[in-house]
Scaffold this motif. Structure first.
Motif, mmCIF file in Angstrom:
data_model
loop_
_atom_site.group_PDB
_atom_site.id
_atom_site.type_symbol
_atom_site.label_atom_id
_atom_site.label_comp_id
_atom_site.label_asym_id
_atom_site.label_seq_id
_atom_site.Cartn_x
_atom_site.Cartn_y
_atom_site.Cartn_z
ATOM 1 N N MET A 1 23.676 3.649 -5.102
ATOM 2 C CA MET A 1 24.214 2.686 -3.726
ATOM 3 C C MET A 1 22.763 2.656 -2.848
ATOM 4 N N ASP B 1 32.205 3.254 -8.729
ATOM 5 C CA ASP B 1 33.262 3.839 -9.512
ATOM 6 C C ASP B 1 33.613 3.173 -10.811
ATOM 7 N N PRO C 1 25.835 8.361 -8.067
ATOM 8 C CA PRO C 1 26.254 7.259 -7.323
ATOM 9 C C PRO C 1 25.423 7.056 -6.165
ATOM 10 N N ASP C 2 25.037 8.076 -5.471
ATOM 11 C CA ASP C 2 24.323 7.831 -4.332
ATOM 12 C C ASP C 2 22.874 7.081 -4.608
ATOM 13 N N LYS D 1 30.609 0.001 -0.036
ATOM 14 C CA LYS D 1 31.182 1.134 -0.574
ATOM 15 C C LYS D 1 30.888 1.828 -1.871
ATOM 16 N N PRO D 2 30.616 2.984 -2.044
ATOM 17 C CA PRO D 2 30.518 3.785 -3.299
ATOM 18 C C PRO D 2 31.438 3.231 -4.383
ATOM 19 N N ASP D 3 32.665 2.793 -4.001
ATOM 20 C CA ASP D 3 33.642 2.014 -4.750
ATOM 21 C C ASP D 3 33.068 1.374 -5.858
#
Length: 203
Positions: A55, A92, A51-52, A87-89
């Motif tokens: 992003m 998700d 995820p990082d 946001k990392p959302d």
């Protein structure tokens, strides 16, 4: 897609079958997928493994190019005034499906309103196809669908009026009576949709 996942995360306004068809039509099936386009051209970016990493790519390109993210290929810059608000959302799976299907529901309502909010199951595949086109292009009948207001009306009135679009024959068109009813609301609208909505070699 897992039925429990759809029930938990997707917009309840959409039938599960429609959610599956939407994700299948627009997404690569990878929750970390990031697609970047500038001037209509695809920009090759590294495949995200975390995820990082996803992003980092998103923040690098948002504001300079069109960035689509996750299972639904949600446009990352929508509703964001500053990169710090990202946001990392976005990557998700559950949250991406939630915001993606919520936005697609709005687009379906915009398209349905243009069609005169029909309930005929024969018309639904056409509306779905136009909504997918609008999702991918960001435009429908000259308006930006992601920034447009939600008409706030149910897409369909009855569950049985939502068929599986794979059942529709290729090139299916509304019946003559349906076309006439549509014309009463907007003269010539059906003809314009068929003849002009795909001009310029766009798909």
């Amino acid at each position: 897609m897992d039925a429990a996942f759809i029930e938990q995360c997707a917009d309840p306004s959409l039938e599960p079958a429609i959610v599956e068809q939407f994700v299948s039509a627009v997404g690569p099936g990878d929750p970390l997928a990031v697609t970047v386009k500038s001037g209509g051209r695809l920009i090759l970016v590294p495949k995200s493994k975390t995820p990082d990493e996803a992003m980092e790519i998103i923040r690098q390109y948002v504001g300079q190019a069109v960035v689509r993210v996750g299972l639904t290929q949600f446009p990352a810059g929508v509703g964001v005034k500053d990169i710090s608000e990202l946001k990392p959302d976005l990557v998700d799976p559950c949250e991406n499906l939630r915001i993606g299907t919520k936005m697609f529901t709005k687009i379906m309502r915009i398209v349905a309103k243009w069609y005169g909010n029909p309930t005929s199951k024969e018309v639904f595949p056409l509306m779905f196809e136009d909504a997918i086109y609008a999702w991918n292009s960001g435009q429908f009948e000259g308006q930006s669908v992601f920034q447009a207001e939600d008409p706030g009306r149910a897409i369909v009135d009855r569950k049985e009026s939502v068929p599986d679009i794979t059942d529709a024959p290729a090139g299916a068109t509304p019946s003559q009576s349906e076309a006439e009813r549509s014309d009463e609301k907007e003269i010539g609208a059906a003809g314009i949709r068929v003849d002009l909505s795909r001009i310029g070699g766009q798909k």
